[in-house]
Design a protein around this motif. Sequence first.
Motif, PDB file in Angstrom:
ATOM      1  N   GLY A 212       0.782  -1.227   0.000  1.00  0.00           N
ATOM      2  CA  GLY A 212       0.000   0.000   0.000  1.00  0.00           C
ATOM      3  C   GLY A 212       0.812   1.274   0.000  1.00  0.00           C
ATOM      4  N   LEU A 213       2.012   1.247   0.590  1.00  0.00           N
ATOM      5  CA  LEU A 213       2.798   2.474   0.739  1.00  0.00           C
ATOM      6  C   LEU A 213       4.058   2.511  -0.111  1.00  0.00           C
ATOM      7  CD1 LEU A 213       2.527   3.042   4.609  1.00  0.00           C
ATOM      8  CD2 LEU A 213       1.219   4.145   2.782  1.00  0.00           C
ATOM      9  N   GLY A 214       4.462   1.391  -0.670  1.00  0.00           N
ATOM     10  CA  GLY A 214       5.647   1.389  -1.514  1.00  0.00           C
ATOM     11  C   GLY A 214       6.877   1.861  -0.771  1.00  0.00           C
ATOM     12  N   ALA A 215       7.594   2.807  -1.370  1.00  0.00           N
ATOM     13  CA  ALA A 215       8.858   3.279  -0.802  1.00  0.00           C
ATOM     14  C   ALA A 215       8.675   4.039   0.502  1.00  0.00           C
ATOM     15  CB  ALA A 215       9.585   4.158  -1.815  1.00  0.00           C
ATOM     16  N   LYS A 216       7.461   4.479   0.805  1.00  0.00           N
ATOM     17  CA  LYS A 216       7.218   5.162   2.076  1.00  0.00           C
ATOM     18  C   LYS A 216       7.333   4.211   3.263  1.00  0.00           C
ATOM     19  CE  LYS A 216       4.194   8.626  -0.017  1.00  0.00           C
ATOM     20  NZ  LYS A 216       2.818   9.161  -0.125  1.00  0.00           N
ATOM     21  N   PHE A 217       7.149   2.923   2.989  1.00  0.00           N
ATOM     22  CA  PHE A 217       7.327   1.905   4.023  1.00  0.00           C
ATOM     23  C   PHE A 217       8.793   1.492   4.026  1.00  0.00           C
ATOM     24  CE2 PHE A 217       7.209  -2.748   5.123  1.00  0.00           C
ATOM     25  CZ  PHE A 217       6.987  -2.566   6.477  1.00  0.00           C
ATOM     26  N   THR A 218       9.478   1.748   5.140  1.00  0.00           N
ATOM     27  CA  THR A 218      10.934   1.578   5.169  1.00  0.00           C
ATOM     28  C   THR A 218      11.391   0.242   5.733  1.00  0.00           C
ATOM     29  OG1 THR A 218      11.054   2.717   7.311  1.00  0.00           O
ATOM     30  CG2 THR A 218      11.321   4.068   5.315  1.00  0.00           C
ATOM     31  N   GLY A 219      10.480  -0.532   6.364  1.00  0.00           N
ATOM     32  CA  GLY A 219      10.894  -1.824   6.868  1.00  0.00           C
ATOM     33  C   GLY A 219      10.179  -2.204   8.150  1.00  0.00           C
ATOM     34  N   THR A 220      10.667  -3.247   8.790  1.00  0.00           N
ATOM     35  CA  THR A 220      10.070  -3.762  10.010  1.00  0.00           C
ATOM     36  C   THR A 220      11.138  -4.005  11.066  1.00  0.00           C
ATOM     37  OG1 THR A 220       8.841  -5.619  10.993  1.00  0.00           O
ATOM     38  CG2 THR A 220      10.188  -6.134   9.073  1.00  0.00           C
ATOM     39  N   SER A 221      10.750  -3.845  12.326  1.00  0.00           N
ATOM     40  CA  SER A 221      11.675  -4.148  13.416  1.00  0.00           C
ATOM     41  C   SER A 221      11.842  -5.653  13.602  1.00  0.00           C
ATOM     42  CB  SER A 221      11.167  -3.529  14.723  1.00  0.00           C
ATOM     43  OG  SER A 221       9.937  -4.123  15.112  1.00  0.00           O
ATOM     44  N   ASN A 222      10.909  -6.463  13.061  1.00  0.00           N
ATOM     45  CA  ASN A 222      10.934  -7.902  13.279  1.00  0.00           C
ATOM     46  C   ASN A 222      11.915  -8.580  12.336  1.00  0.00           C
ATOM     47  OD1 ASN A 222       9.938 -10.820  12.727  1.00  0.00           O
ATOM     48  ND2 ASN A 222       8.907 -10.243  14.613  1.00  0.00           N
ATOM     49  N   CYS A 223      12.948  -9.213  12.899  1.00  0.00           N
ATOM     50  CA  CYS A 223      14.009  -9.801  12.076  1.00  0.00           C
ATOM     51  C   CYS A 223      13.500 -10.950  11.215  1.00  0.00           C
ATOM     52  CB  CYS A 223      15.147 -10.299  12.966  1.00  0.00           C
ATOM     53  SG  CYS A 223      15.965  -9.017  13.902  1.00  0.00           S
ATOM     54  N   LEU A 224      12.665 -11.821  11.769  1.00  0.00           N
ATOM     55  CA  LEU A 224      12.181 -12.974  11.010  1.00  0.00           C
ATOM     56  C   LEU A 224      11.345 -12.531   9.818  1.00  0.00           C
ATOM     57  CD1 LEU A 224      11.994 -16.043  10.752  1.00  0.00           C
ATOM     58  CD2 LEU A 224       9.986 -15.966  12.269  1.00  0.00           C
ATOM     59  N   ILE A 225      10.474 -11.558  10.030  1.00  0.00           N
ATOM     60  CA  ILE A 225       9.643 -11.065   8.937  1.00  0.00           C
ATOM     61  C   ILE A 225      10.491 -10.307   7.922  1.00  0.00           C
ATOM     62  CG2 ILE A 225       7.724  -9.530   8.352  1.00  0.00           C
ATOM     63  CD1 ILE A 225       6.455 -10.296  11.042  1.00  0.00           C
ATOM     64  N   ALA A 226      11.475  -9.546   8.404  1.00  0.00           N
ATOM     65  CA  ALA A 226      12.378  -8.849   7.476  1.00  0.00           C
ATOM     66  C   ALA A 226      13.086  -9.836   6.562  1.00  0.00           C
ATOM     67  CB  ALA A 226      13.389  -8.019   8.260  1.00  0.00           C
ATOM     68  N   MET A 227      13.570 -10.936   7.137  1.00  0.00           N
ATOM     69  CA  MET A 227      14.239 -11.949   6.333  1.00  0.00           C
ATOM     70  C   MET A 227      13.267 -12.618   5.375  1.00  0.00           C
ATOM     71  SD  MET A 227      16.303 -15.391   7.607  1.00  0.00           S
ATOM     72  CE  MET A 227      14.777 -16.277   7.969  1.00  0.00           C
ATOM     73  N   LYS A 228      12.113 -12.997   5.882  1.00  0.00           N
ATOM     74  CA  LYS A 228      11.120 -13.735   5.105  1.00  0.00           C
ATOM     75  C   LYS A 228      10.558 -12.909   3.957  1.00  0.00           C
ATOM     76  CE  LYS A 228       6.665 -16.105   5.852  1.00  0.00           C
ATOM     77  NZ  LYS A 228       5.645 -16.442   6.894  1.00  0.00           N
ATOM     78  N   ARG A 229      10.301 -11.633   4.196  1.00  0.00           N
ATOM     79  CA  ARG A 229       9.659 -10.767   3.192  1.00  0.00           C
ATOM     80  C   ARG A 229      10.657  -9.894   2.433  1.00  0.00           C
ATOM     81  NH1 ARG A 229       5.339 -13.609   2.327  1.00  0.00           N
ATOM     82  NH2 ARG A 229       4.303 -14.179   4.286  1.00  0.00           N
ATOM     83  N   GLU A 230      11.932 -10.038   2.756  1.00  0.00           N
ATOM     84  CA  GLU A 230      12.993  -9.298   2.076  1.00  0.00           C
ATOM     85  C   GLU A 230      12.773  -7.786   2.151  1.00  0.00           C
ATOM     86  OE1 GLU A 230      13.314 -11.004  -1.863  1.00  0.00           O
ATOM     87  OE2 GLU A 230      14.557 -12.635  -1.112  1.00  0.00           O
ATOM     88  N   VAL A 231      12.531  -7.316   3.372  1.00  0.00           N
ATOM     89  CA  VAL A 231      12.462  -5.884   3.639  1.00  0.00           C
ATOM     90  C   VAL A 231      13.543  -5.526   4.655  1.00  0.00           C
ATOM     91  CG1 VAL A 231       9.998  -5.779   3.125  1.00  0.00           C
ATOM     92  CG2 VAL A 231      10.739  -6.147   5.488  1.00  0.00           C
TER      93      VAL A 231
END
Length: 429
Positions: A212-231
């Motif tokens: 929904g936000l594209g580049a305005k969304f900068t990432g997540t604090s959650n390491c597992l989700i960051a790895m899984k979703r490549e953010v």
Amino acid sequence: MDIATRVYNHKWKIDPIIRSLIDTDFYKLLMCQSVFRNKPDTNVTFSLINRSTKIPLARLIDEGELREQLDHIRSLSLSRGESTWLRGNTFYGKRQMFRPDFMEWFEGLRLPPYHLERKGDQYELTFEGKWHEVMLWEIPALAVLMELRSRAVLNDMGRFELQVLYARAMTRVWEKIEQLRDVDGLSIADFGTRRRHGFLWQDWCVQAMREGLGAKFTGTSNCLIAMKREVEAIGTNAHELPMVYSALAADDATLARAPYDVLSDWHDEHEGNLRIILPDTYGTKGFLDHAPDWLAGWTGIRIDSGDPATGAEIAIKWWQDRGEDPSQKRVIFSDGLDVEKIIELHQQFSGRTKVSFGWGTLLTNDFRGLVPGDGLAPFSLVCKAISANGCPTVKLSDNPEKAMGPATEIARYKRVFGVGEQVRQEVVV
């Protein structure tokens, strides 16, 4: 993923609440490495604190089920893929953020024992041991209690009732995202791990934010989700560091220096990267008034208690008084945010400084009003370091409702750090 069907078919049994040791916030791992290097022999006790005492956790959550989830966490270790991601990924533009000696230790880690006891309608849950080991209990412990409470409420719902519930919750998140789409220059990340509705729900929220936000969304604090979703994995440091360093101080003079000693060690640890100040542990104004000149050159400040606009104005004036350009600095707001406050703060400070937001509980756990009795409304649950080497820790905050520690020590810290009258504000989450 059809979350409602997953809930209905398995009553959550198929899904352990914590799936991985990196199902935690990124700043926890960054701090853990710093503690591993700088304070390896410090013994710390962490304790669960339910600020929302009207939520009777011990009546809602079965003790056997809670122990089952906590014991499962103790069985976890890093997978090869997780280790490879931590060792080889680029974080904040830096390769090998995590040093080989730390990774070797982390790869062999099993979390230490816990102590659980029912006290009336609440649970007393504590963790005691070497700081760099027990600190990794905080986030999973919070996530377990939050999700078990959600499961207790959802357990008696039927298939269609669950489908409607999640459809309404998804619509609410998406409507918030649509409001944020129109905010020019927005920079926002997910900070919602510790008080989320559940892992599957946080994962869904991250995917919705990204689409929904594209580049305005900068990432997540959650390491597992960051790895899984490549953010991007997002985070720096937290109140825990100055609280423990201060508890170890031998006298008032050492206590007064302790919050700055933390940041000196942090600077050395990360070679000048991740230079975000969290100034409110013992009052933002006093911290900045007595800060050494070298801190003014850091990248930015995170505002995590008190009135956020007041905190940002104090930071901007501090930079100006020290010859720094506030428009080149970053202010990260992260306390009790929802869409209206995010938009208001962005409009107020955009252009004056670089504005970012860490959106937490009201992104990943906004089920307010969606079930009878409002039984899924988020509540304020924390897990804090309460002592270090036998000495009590203290947190003052910019909001006295968030203060913690023995009354005599709170009075001493207020005297040492020059904290005057403070304005009480409701703790939202």
